[in-house]
Enzyme design. Structure first.
Site, PDB file in Angstrom:
ATOM      1  N   HIS A 112       0.837  -1.188   0.000  1.00  0.00           N
ATOM      2  CA  HIS A 112       0.000   0.000   0.000  1.00  0.00           C
ATOM      3  C   HIS A 112       0.879   1.248   0.000  1.00  0.00           C
ATOM      4  CE1 HIS A 112      -3.817  -2.146   1.684  1.00  0.00           C
ATOM      5  NE2 HIS A 112      -3.365  -2.687   0.563  1.00  0.00           N
ATOM      6  N   GLU A 116       0.789   3.869   1.864  1.00  0.00           N
ATOM      7  CA  GLU A 116       1.218   4.243   3.221  1.00  0.00           C
ATOM      8  C   GLU A 116       2.415   3.393   3.651  1.00  0.00           C
ATOM      9  OE1 GLU A 116      -3.413   4.042   3.355  1.00  0.00           O
ATOM     10  OE2 GLU A 116      -1.793   3.164   2.179  1.00  0.00           O
ATOM     11  N   CYS A 155      -6.193   1.313   5.492  1.00  0.00           N
ATOM     12  CA  CYS A 155      -6.793   0.054   5.934  1.00  0.00           C
ATOM     13  C   CYS A 155      -6.247  -0.271   7.324  1.00  0.00           C
ATOM     14  CB  CYS A 155      -6.455  -1.061   4.945  1.00  0.00           C
ATOM     15  SG  CYS A 155      -4.720  -1.578   4.996  1.00  0.00           S
ATOM     16  N   CYS A 200      -2.363  -0.918   7.403  1.00  0.00           N
ATOM     17  CA  CYS A 200      -1.606   0.336   7.346  1.00  0.00           C
ATOM     18  C   CYS A 200      -1.782   1.149   8.624  1.00  0.00           C
ATOM     19  CB  CYS A 200      -2.027   1.152   6.125  1.00  0.00           C
ATOM     20  SG  CYS A 200      -1.491   0.406   4.564  1.00  0.00           S
TER      21      CYS A 200
END
Length: 162
Positions: free
Chosen positions: A93, A95, A121, A124
């Site tokens: 991801h 992040e 999410c 993360c």
């Protein structure tokens, strides 16, 4: 080459607005998201402290591995709904990539604000909490109730703009 300066009477000056800092960095992560190699959702992120970018990240496969753009999306093939079974994805991801890039270059994320095109999410969110991020600014929502709850519990404020 001459450069025209805008006068106070110039109609263009009335149209031009200077963005606040949150809008400025959200605009930057929108641009970062264009590097994404995910077929499902393009996400960009940046860690910022003292109005300075520490690191950026976008979602895609790890360095030196083939991207979903090139070989297809496993989650699509398996018909995995959005927000489920994150482990069935080649990509990191945005992040995660921003946090990893900061660490790779020896830059602490402690006390930073994370700007992201989407709400993190839960995976993360846990990384963000442990990285010492103190604030998150997002453009779009992403329903992950556990992520929202954990960020609240950790005292990390989330602001949605745009």
């Amino acid at each position: 080459m001459s450069v025209k300066k805008l006068s106070a009477e110039d109609p263009l000056k009335k149209i031009r607005t200077r963005p606040d800092w949150d809008t400025y960095f959200i605009d930057i992560v929108e641009l970062v998201s264009r590097r994404s190699t995910c077929l499902r959702r393009a996400v960009g992120a940046a860690l910022v402290r003292d109005k300075r970018i520490l690191a950026t990240g976008y979602n895609g496969a790890p360095s030196k591995l083939k991207h979903c753009l090139d070989i297809g999306c496993l989650r699509e093939k398996l018909k995995v709904p959005s927000g489920e079974r994150h482990e069935l994805c080649r990509g990191l991801h945005a992040e995660q990539n921003a946090i990893i890039q900061a660490a790779f270059h020896g830059v602490s994320a402690s006390g930073a604000t994370l700007y992201c095109t989407n709400h993190p999410c839960v995976i993360c969110a846990k990384m963000i909490i442990n990285a010492g991020v103190t604030r998150i600014v997002i453009h779009d929502g992403y329903r992950d109730e556990l992520a929202e709850k954990m960020l609240r519990e950790a005292g990390i404020k989330v602001r949605q703009i745009g």
